[in-house]
Write an enzyme that holds these catalytic residues in place. Structure first.
Site, PDB file in Angstrom:
ATOM      1  N   ASP A  58       4.328 -32.927  37.539  1.00 50.93           N
ATOM      2  CA  ASP A  58       4.961 -34.634  37.700  1.00 50.93           C
ATOM      3  C   ASP A  58       4.241 -35.522  36.471  1.00 50.93           C
ATOM      4  O   ASP A  58       4.737 -36.332  36.287  1.00 50.93           O
ATOM      5  CB  ASP A  58       4.207 -34.847  39.115  1.00 50.93           C
ATOM      6  CG  ASP A  58       5.245 -34.189  39.905  1.00 50.93           C
ATOM      7  OD1 ASP A  58       6.164 -33.831  39.959  1.00 50.93           O
ATOM      8  OD2 ASP A  58       4.626 -34.167  41.159  1.00 50.93           O
ATOM      9  N   GLY A  59       2.994 -35.105  35.949  1.00 48.92           N
ATOM     10  CA  GLY A  59       2.608 -35.966  35.060  1.00 48.92           C
ATOM     11  C   GLY A  59       3.483 -35.958  33.657  1.00 48.92           C
ATOM     12  O   GLY A  59       3.771 -37.107  33.231  1.00 48.92           O
TER      13      GLY A  59
ATOM     14  N   ASN B  99       5.476 -44.975  39.665  1.00 49.92           N
ATOM     15  CA  ASN B  99       5.128 -44.827  40.843  1.00 49.92           C
ATOM     16  C   ASN B  99       4.570 -45.967  41.585  1.00 49.92           C
ATOM     17  O   ASN B  99       4.998 -46.283  42.681  1.00 49.92           O
ATOM     18  CB  ASN B  99       4.304 -43.504  40.902  1.00 49.92           C
ATOM     19  CG  ASN B  99       4.641 -42.282  40.880  1.00 49.92           C
ATOM     20  OD1 ASN B  99       5.865 -42.046  41.205  1.00 49.92           O
ATOM     21  ND2 ASN B  99       4.112 -41.115  40.585  1.00 49.92           N
ATOM     22  N   GLU B 100       3.407 -46.461  40.948  1.00 53.85           N
ATOM     23  CA  GLU B 100       2.722 -47.662  41.524  1.00 53.85           C
ATOM     24  C   GLU B 100       1.786 -48.278  40.566  1.00 53.85           C
ATOM     25  O   GLU B 100       1.601 -48.014  39.291  1.00 53.85           O
ATOM     26  CB  GLU B 100       1.952 -47.014  42.609  1.00 53.85           C
ATOM     27  CG  GLU B 100       0.580 -46.335  42.275  1.00 53.85           C
ATOM     28  CD  GLU B 100       0.399 -45.110  41.751  1.00 53.85           C
ATOM     29  OE1 GLU B 100      -0.092 -44.663  40.897  1.00 53.85           O
ATOM     30  OE2 GLU B 100       1.417 -44.261  42.523  1.00 53.85           O
TER      31      GLU B 100
ATOM     32  N   ALA C 100       2.926 -40.429  46.519  1.00 53.78           N
ATOM     33  CA  ALA C 100       1.578 -40.330  45.458  1.00 53.78           C
ATOM     34  C   ALA C 100       0.396 -40.882  46.235  1.00 53.78           C
ATOM     35  O   ALA C 100      -0.036 -40.629  47.314  1.00 53.78           O
ATOM     36  CB  ALA C 100       2.047 -40.539  44.181  1.00 53.78           C
TER      37      ALA C 100
END
Length: 249
Positions: free
Chosen positions: A41-42, A109-110, A151
């Protein structure tokens, strides 16, 4: 189908890169129809940050691989052609530091604010220019997209958001006052501002998908609707299905 392959630095991912490029060839990014990401995912987040046009089809050569498909060498063009597309918009963060400088970054994501010292952070939260919480004493807080809701947000006991929902999750991290305040679900069009109270005594850092800014005084976040990231998943294994499945584990 013209494919551009990208791989993380691990031995497993590099071995897959060699095998796939020998079989299917390697096209330059600007000439490709699709980007194939080999890793975890990174890597997927890194590829998405670099690429704002082409669809991305990931195959898991990492650890978790929540945003990746299963790895297989055969029939790759057919798998990509049959894949389901998910479109997600990033968050745009503008962080102002103690010396008055501004840092702008995107987060798929955030965006999170985290205490950077031994004492809890004190944050004031405004939504669309109106103060909604005068003082949140906490380890931090974050605002996440539906794609990022499983996440860090989920680890902080935030809600999982369906991909089709036009909402963002605002989640507290270890809130002390108000006691056990869990956060809020906000419209995607909302503009969220965090003001850091007592910044010298209680320093805070901001982070957009692992790109940090130290000693922030204020952070403003909004959804960037003009940027669309296109993710491809095998039929029946799309991000919507994965978000639903995660809630029944």
């Amino acid at each position: 189908m013209r494919m551009h392959f990208v791989a993380s630095e691990t031995e497993t991912a590099q071995s897959a890169l060699t095998e796939l490029t020998e079989r299917y060839g390697q096209h330059r990014w600007r000439e490709a129809d699709v980007v194939v990401a080999l890793g975890g995912d990174g890597l997927m987040l890194s590829v998405m940050h670099q690429n704002k046009g082409l669809p991305v089809y990931g195959m898991n050569r990492g650890t978790v691989g929540f945003m990746m498909n299963d790895y297989a060498v055969g029939d790759l063009p057919e798998r990509i052609a049959a894949a389901e597309e998910t479109v997600t918009n990033p968050l745009a963060m503008t962080a102002t530091t103690a010396d008055g400088r501004e840092y702008v970054a995107l987060a798929i994501n955030e965006v999170s604010l985290l205490r950077a010292g031994p004492q809890a952070a004190k944050l004031r939260i405004s939504v669309n220019g109106r103060v909604r919480l005068d003082e949140l004493i906490c380890d931090g807080a974050l605002l996440c997209t539906p794609a990022g809701s499983t996440a860090y947000n989920y680890s902080a006991n935030g809600p999982i958001l369906p991909m089709g929902s036009d909402v963002l999750a605002l989640t507290a991290i270890a809130a002390f006052r108000p006691r056990r305040w869990r956060g809020a679900i906000l419209p995607r069009a909302a503009v969220v501002r965090f003001d850091v109270l007592e910044p010298e005594k209680r320093p805070v850092m901001a982070d957009a998908d692992s790109r940090g800014v130290d000693s922030v005084r204020a952070v403003e976040i909004r959804s960037e609707a003009s940027i669309k990231h296109r993710l491809l998943f095998d039929p029946g294994h799309g991000l919507e299905e994965r978000l639903t499945r995660e809630q029944f584990v």
